[in-house]
Write a protein that holds these residues in place. Sequence first.
Motif, PDB file in Angstrom:
ATOM      1  N   ALA A  75      76.082 -95.219  94.946  1.00  0.00           N
ATOM      2  CA  ALA A  75      76.215 -94.963  96.374  1.00  0.00           C
ATOM      3  C   ALA A  75      74.859 -95.199  97.021  1.00  0.00           C
ATOM      4  N   ALA A  76      74.847 -95.321  98.352  1.00  0.00           N
ATOM      5  CA  ALA A  76      73.608 -95.646  99.053  1.00  0.00           C
ATOM      6  C   ALA A  76      72.888 -94.410  99.580  1.00  0.00           C
ATOM      7  N   THR A  77      73.637 -93.473 100.154  1.00  0.00           N
ATOM      8  CA  THR A  77      73.010 -92.316 100.803  1.00  0.00           C
ATOM      9  C   THR A  77      73.641 -91.018 100.309  1.00  0.00           C
ATOM     10  N   TYR A  78      72.962 -89.904 100.630  1.00  0.00           N
ATOM     11  CA  TYR A  78      73.509 -88.594 100.279  1.00  0.00           C
ATOM     12  C   TYR A  78      74.795 -88.315 101.049  1.00  0.00           C
ATOM     13  N   GLY A  79      74.915 -88.876 102.224  1.00  0.00           N
ATOM     14  CA  GLY A  79      76.151 -88.732 102.975  1.00  0.00           C
ATOM     15  C   GLY A  79      77.318 -89.401 102.276  1.00  0.00           C
ATOM     16  N   ASP A  80      77.044 -90.532 101.596  1.00  0.00           N
ATOM     17  CA  ASP A  80      78.099 -91.219 100.849  1.00  0.00           C
ATOM     18  C   ASP A  80      78.664 -90.324  99.749  1.00  0.00           C
ATOM     19  N   LEU A  81      77.822 -89.512  99.143  1.00  0.00           N
ATOM     20  CA  LEU A  81      78.285 -88.640  98.058  1.00  0.00           C
ATOM     21  C   LEU A  81      79.355 -87.678  98.544  1.00  0.00           C
ATOM     22  N   ARG A  82      79.239 -87.243  99.788  1.00  0.00           N
ATOM     23  CA  ARG A  82      80.188 -86.262 100.320  1.00  0.00           C
ATOM     24  C   ARG A  82      81.541 -86.890 100.647  1.00  0.00           C
ATOM     25  N   ALA A  83      81.616 -88.219 100.661  1.00  0.00           N
ATOM     26  CA  ALA A  83      82.861 -88.904 101.016  1.00  0.00           C
ATOM     27  C   ALA A  83      83.536 -89.555  99.807  1.00  0.00           C
ATOM     28  N   LEU A  84      83.068 -89.268  98.603  1.00  0.00           N
ATOM     29  CA  LEU A  84      83.643 -89.890  97.414  1.00  0.00           C
ATOM     30  C   LEU A  84      85.040 -89.332  97.124  1.00  0.00           C
ATOM     31  N   SER A  85      85.849 -90.138  96.453  1.00  0.00           N
ATOM     32  CA  SER A  85      87.193 -89.711  96.069  1.00  0.00           C
ATOM     33  C   SER A  85      87.452 -90.126  94.625  1.00  0.00           C
ATOM     34  N   LEU A  86      88.594 -89.686  94.081  1.00  0.00           N
ATOM     35  CA  LEU A  86      88.936 -89.977  92.691  1.00  0.00           C
ATOM     36  C   LEU A  86      89.979 -91.074  92.591  1.00  0.00           C
ATOM     37  N   ALA A 113      93.341 -94.503  66.301  1.00  0.00           N
ATOM     38  CA  ALA A 113      92.759 -93.858  67.481  1.00  0.00           C
ATOM     39  C   ALA A 113      93.358 -92.471  67.675  1.00  0.00           C
ATOM     40  N   ARG A 114      92.507 -91.511  68.000  1.00  0.00           N
ATOM     41  CA  ARG A 114      92.957 -90.140  68.248  1.00  0.00           C
ATOM     42  C   ARG A 114      92.350 -89.630  69.552  1.00  0.00           C
ATOM     43  N   SER A 115      93.035 -88.665  70.148  1.00  0.00           N
ATOM     44  CA  SER A 115      92.557 -88.111  71.408  1.00  0.00           C
ATOM     45  C   SER A 115      91.369 -87.186  71.166  1.00  0.00           C
ATOM     46  N   THR A 116      90.593 -86.945  72.212  1.00  0.00           N
ATOM     47  CA  THR A 116      89.419 -86.070  72.111  1.00  0.00           C
ATOM     48  C   THR A 116      89.481 -84.887  73.066  1.00  0.00           C
ATOM     49  N   ASP A 117      90.449 -84.861  73.959  1.00  0.00           N
ATOM     50  CA  ASP A 117      90.545 -83.819  74.994  1.00  0.00           C
ATOM     51  C   ASP A 117      89.369 -83.891  75.966  1.00  0.00           C
ATOM     52  N   THR A 118      88.727 -85.050  76.019  1.00  0.00           N
ATOM     53  CA  THR A 118      87.715 -85.337  77.032  1.00  0.00           C
ATOM     54  C   THR A 118      88.298 -86.389  77.970  1.00  0.00           C
ATOM     55  N   TRP A 119      88.167 -86.166  79.264  1.00  0.00           N
ATOM     56  CA  TRP A 119      88.751 -87.069  80.253  1.00  0.00           C
ATOM     57  C   TRP A 119      87.686 -87.605  81.197  1.00  0.00           C
ATOM     58  N   LYS A 120      87.956 -88.780  81.738  1.00  0.00           N
ATOM     59  CA  LYS A 120      87.106 -89.387  82.760  1.00  0.00           C
ATOM     60  C   LYS A 120      87.977 -89.816  83.940  1.00  0.00           C
ATOM     61  N   PHE A 121      87.397 -89.733  85.131  1.00  0.00           N
ATOM     62  CA  PHE A 121      88.054 -90.198  86.348  1.00  0.00           C
ATOM     63  C   PHE A 121      87.147 -91.205  87.036  1.00  0.00           C
ATOM     64  N   VAL A 122      87.738 -92.295  87.488  1.00  0.00           N
ATOM     65  CA  VAL A 122      86.979 -93.268  88.268  1.00  0.00           C
ATOM     66  C   VAL A 122      86.626 -92.631  89.611  1.00  0.00           C
ATOM     67  N   ILE A 123      85.370 -92.709  89.987  1.00  0.00           N
ATOM     68  CA  ILE A 123      84.910 -92.228  91.296  1.00  0.00           C
ATOM     69  C   ILE A 123      84.869 -93.409  92.250  1.00  0.00           C
ATOM     70  N   LEU A 124      85.462 -93.242  93.428  1.00  0.00           N
ATOM     71  CA  LEU A 124      85.580 -94.331  94.393  1.00  0.00           C
ATOM     72  C   LEU A 124      84.792 -94.026  95.669  1.00  0.00           C
ATOM     73  N   SER A 125      84.221 -95.069  96.229  1.00  0.00           N
ATOM     74  CA  SER A 125      83.614 -95.006  97.554  1.00  0.00           C
ATOM     75  C   SER A 125      84.222 -96.127  98.375  1.00  0.00           C
ATOM     76  N   ALA A 126      85.055 -95.760  99.360  1.00  0.00           N
ATOM     77  CA  ALA A 126      85.776 -96.749 100.172  1.00  0.00           C
ATOM     78  C   ALA A 126      86.548 -97.723  99.282  1.00  0.00           C
ATOM     79  N   GLY A 127      87.171 -97.202  98.232  1.00  0.00           N
ATOM     80  CA  GLY A 127      87.992 -98.008  97.336  1.00  0.00           C
ATOM     81  C   GLY A 127      87.231 -98.741  96.261  1.00  0.00           C
ATOM     82  N   LYS A 128      85.925 -98.639  96.245  1.00  0.00           N
ATOM     83  CA  LYS A 128      85.100 -99.353  95.266  1.00  0.00           C
ATOM     84  C   LYS A 128      84.671 -98.388  94.166  1.00  0.00           C
ATOM     85  N   PRO A 129      84.768 -98.796  92.881  1.00  0.00           N
ATOM     86  CA  PRO A 129      84.334 -97.906  91.795  1.00  0.00           C
ATOM     87  C   PRO A 129      82.817 -97.771  91.778  1.00  0.00           C
ATOM     88  N   VAL A 130      82.348 -96.521  91.810  1.00  0.00           N
ATOM     89  CA  VAL A 130      80.902 -96.285  91.856  1.00  0.00           C
ATOM     90  C   VAL A 130      80.433 -95.346  90.744  1.00  0.00           C
TER      91      VAL A 130
END
Length: 240
Positions: A75-86, A113-130
Motif C-alpha cells: 500500500a502507499a499510505t497509512y490511510g490506504d491501510l484503513r481501507a483494505l478488504s479481504l 499433502a495434509r492440512s495444518t489448520d493455518t489459514w491465509k486470506f488475500v488482502i485487497l486494496s481497490a481489488g488489487k492483491p497487496v
Amino acid sequence: MRTALWAPAVALGLCAAAALPAAAQNIGAGKVALRDQSSLGLRVAAEQGLRTMMREMSSGHAANAKLPDGFPIAAATYGDLRALSLGAGFEVNTVDPAALMYANGNADLSRFARSTDTWKFVILSAGKPVGLLDMNRIDGRWQAVGAGASTLAADLVAAAPATGDGSFRFVRIYQATSDLIEVRSAGERSRFVPMPSARRSLALSADAKSAAGAEQALSSEDLLPALQAAVRGNLQRGQR
C-alpha cells in the motif's frame, strides 16, 4: 523483497461455523479469481482481525503519510491501510519430508499433502492483491497473527487462470522452500502450479507458460525428483 509483518495476536473468540458459498472473489473484469475456502466464522474473525491490525499499524499517522520503504503490504499510505478488504481465504497444506523422500516416481503428491489448520486470506486494496493475512487457531479461537507477503499474494492471484474455475489447494513444502498451487480437473490426477519460490528452489524454468499465458501446471512425476533433491540438500545442510 516484502515478507511477513508480525503484529500482536488479536484474540477474537470466534470459531469456524457454516461454510460460505464457494463464490470467487472478483479481482479484475474477465479474470478467473481464486475461490474462497473459509468458513463463515473464520472469515468474520479474519475481517475483524484485519481491521484491528490495520488500525493499530496506522495509529498516530496522518492518512496521507507514506508507508516506509520495504513495508510488507503493498500500500502507499497509512490511510490506504484503513481501507483494505479481504479476498479469498485458503488453508496452508504441507507435505512431511519423510513421506516425500520415500515416495516412488509414480506417487501422487496430492495424497501426501495434509492440512495444518493455518489459514491465509488475500488482502485487497481497490481489488488489487497487496498482501496476505495469517490466521491461526490458538486456544480454540481464530486469531490474526500477521500480515505481509505482498509478492506471494500477487503471484497467487496471477496464477488463478491455471486453476480453471478458481478452485485450488495451497501446498507449502517447508523443507524444500517451495509453494505450490494444486489444481485438479474432473477425473484427472492433480497438477501443481509452482510459485516463484518453488521455481527458484527447484531450478524450474521461470518463464514456463501455457498456451493461454497462464503459469504451467506440472504433474507429480514432473516435480517429485526436484522436490526430493531439494529436501535432501536442505536437510543435509541443516545437519552440518
